[in-house]
Motif scaffolding. Structure first.
Motif, PDB file in Angstrom:
ATOM      1  N   THR A   1     -29.689  -2.269 -16.445  1.00  0.00           N
ATOM      2  CA  THR A   1     -30.962  -2.029 -15.528  1.00  0.00           C
ATOM      3  C   THR A   1     -31.541  -0.578 -15.780  1.00  0.00           C
ATOM      4  O   THR A   1     -30.974   0.446 -15.632  1.00  0.00           O
ATOM      5  CB  THR A   1     -30.320  -2.143 -13.954  1.00  0.00           C
ATOM      6  OG1 THR A   1     -29.566  -3.291 -13.785  1.00  0.00           O
ATOM      7  CG2 THR A   1     -31.428  -1.983 -13.087  1.00  0.00           C
TER       8      THR A   1
ATOM      9  N   LEU B   1     -34.521   2.258 -15.177  1.00  0.00           N
ATOM     10  CA  LEU B   1     -35.239   2.394 -13.951  1.00  0.00           C
ATOM     11  C   LEU B   1     -36.233   3.528 -14.488  1.00  0.00           C
ATOM     12  O   LEU B   1     -35.912   4.497 -15.335  1.00  0.00           O
ATOM     13  CB  LEU B   1     -34.410   3.106 -13.076  1.00  0.00           C
ATOM     14  CG  LEU B   1     -33.122   2.599 -12.794  1.00  0.00           C
ATOM     15  CD1 LEU B   1     -32.242   3.342 -11.651  1.00  0.00           C
ATOM     16  CD2 LEU B   1     -33.649   1.181 -11.837  1.00  0.00           C
TER      17      LEU B   1
ATOM     18  N   ILE C   1     -38.016   6.427 -12.226  1.00  0.00           N
ATOM     19  CA  ILE C   1     -37.986   7.196 -10.868  1.00  0.00           C
ATOM     20  C   ILE C   1     -38.979   8.337 -10.986  1.00  0.00           C
ATOM     21  O   ILE C   1     -38.982   9.062 -11.825  1.00  0.00           O
ATOM     22  CB  ILE C   1     -36.453   7.637 -10.677  1.00  0.00           C
ATOM     23  CG1 ILE C   1     -35.666   6.667 -10.713  1.00  0.00           C
ATOM     24  CG2 ILE C   1     -36.579   8.264  -9.410  1.00  0.00           C
ATOM     25  CD1 ILE C   1     -34.236   6.968 -10.865  1.00  0.00           C
TER      26      ILE C   1
ATOM     27  N   LEU D   1     -27.430   1.485  -9.188  1.00  0.00           N
ATOM     28  CA  LEU D   1     -28.692   2.076  -8.915  1.00  0.00           C
ATOM     29  C   LEU D   1     -28.762   2.648  -7.442  1.00  0.00           C
ATOM     30  O   LEU D   1     -29.296   3.792  -7.421  1.00  0.00           O
ATOM     31  CB  LEU D   1     -29.710   0.932  -8.846  1.00  0.00           C
ATOM     32  CG  LEU D   1     -31.148   1.116  -8.734  1.00  0.00           C
ATOM     33  CD1 LEU D   1     -31.966   0.136  -9.343  1.00  0.00           C
ATOM     34  CD2 LEU D   1     -31.206   0.854  -7.044  1.00  0.00           C
TER      35      LEU D   1
ATOM     36  N   THR E   1     -38.595   4.441  -6.883  1.00  0.00           N
ATOM     37  CA  THR E   1     -37.740   3.946  -7.887  1.00  0.00           C
ATOM     38  C   THR E   1     -38.319   2.335  -8.420  1.00  0.00           C
ATOM     39  O   THR E   1     -38.661   1.828  -7.578  1.00  0.00           O
ATOM     40  CB  THR E   1     -36.187   3.624  -7.593  1.00  0.00           C
ATOM     41  OG1 THR E   1     -35.723   4.913  -7.093  1.00  0.00           O
ATOM     42  CG2 THR E   1     -35.396   2.976  -8.671  1.00  0.00           C
ATOM     43  N   SER E   2     -38.519   2.401  -9.547  1.00  0.00           N
ATOM     44  CA  SER E   2     -38.971   1.233 -10.250  1.00  0.00           C
ATOM     45  C   SER E   2     -38.101   0.589 -11.223  1.00  0.00           C
ATOM     46  O   SER E   2     -37.481   1.421 -12.017  1.00  0.00           O
ATOM     47  CB  SER E   2     -40.471   1.247 -10.850  1.00  0.00           C
ATOM     48  OG  SER E   2     -41.391   1.901  -9.928  1.00  0.00           O
ATOM     49  N   ILE E   3     -37.846  -0.841 -11.188  1.00  0.00           N
ATOM     50  CA  ILE E   3     -36.849  -1.268 -12.268  1.00  0.00           C
ATOM     51  C   ILE E   3     -37.859  -1.967 -13.183  1.00  0.00           C
ATOM     52  O   ILE E   3     -38.880  -2.504 -13.190  1.00  0.00           O
ATOM     53  CB  ILE E   3     -36.232  -2.449 -11.393  1.00  0.00           C
ATOM     54  CG1 ILE E   3     -35.396  -1.944 -10.558  1.00  0.00           C
ATOM     55  CG2 ILE E   3     -35.513  -3.211 -12.587  1.00  0.00           C
ATOM     56  CD1 ILE E   3     -34.528  -3.180  -9.933  1.00  0.00           C
TER      57      ILE E   3
END
Length: 149
Positions: free
Chosen positions: A63, A65, A67, A113, A128-130
């Motif tokens: 994952t 990220l 941020i 996360l 936060t963006s994935i």
């Protein structure tokens, strides 16, 4: 830098492990000339260092990220020390504007996360963006004006 230096930089960014012998063949230069140019580029700080590029997914960090941290609630030095020590953080950039920091992190799933967000939330407002896809990941860096001599 001349066109040969620029071509060398392009080749090295494609394959940093290329041998001097193979590099000299691609550039049509002698091995000593290639070695001298490479040393000069390193001494001038144009080649900063050589390293391996590791796939986060291959080491279990599936994952990725992005941020944003804004309205910092702690001192800059304490926040930056904490970020520098957190191995989940791949990059951290202090920026101008409403957002204070952009952080790129790689974690192993949702639990990791959540732990990272819980850590960061005490330092400021977190967005936060994935990452779903990275159409441009590692672009080669070359001089903008390629006609330099």
């Amino acid at each position: 830098m001349d066109h040969i230096d620029i071509e060398m930089l392009e080749i090295l960014q494609e394959d940093g492990r290329i041998s001097v012998s193979d590099l000299s063949k691609k550039l049509n230069l002698s091995r000593p000339s290639v070695s001298e140019r490479m040393t000069r580029l390193q001494e001038r700080g144009i080649i900063d260092h050589f390293s391996a590029v590791i796939s986060p997914e291959a080491v279990g960090r599936d994952t990725l990220l992005m941020i944003q941290v804004s309205e910092l609630k702690d001192t800059i030095s304490r926040f930056e020390k904490m970020i520098a020590e957190d191995t989940r953080v791949l990059e951290c950039h202090r920026v101008t504007g409403e957002v204070s920091y952009f952080i790129k992190a790689a974690v192993q799933g949702m639990d990791s996360l959540r732990e990272l967000v819980d850590t960061l939330i005490s330092y400021g407002n977190i967005n936060t963006s994935i990452v779903l896809k990275s159409p441009v990941e590692r672009r080669k860096i070359l001089p903008e004006n390629r006609e330099q001599g």
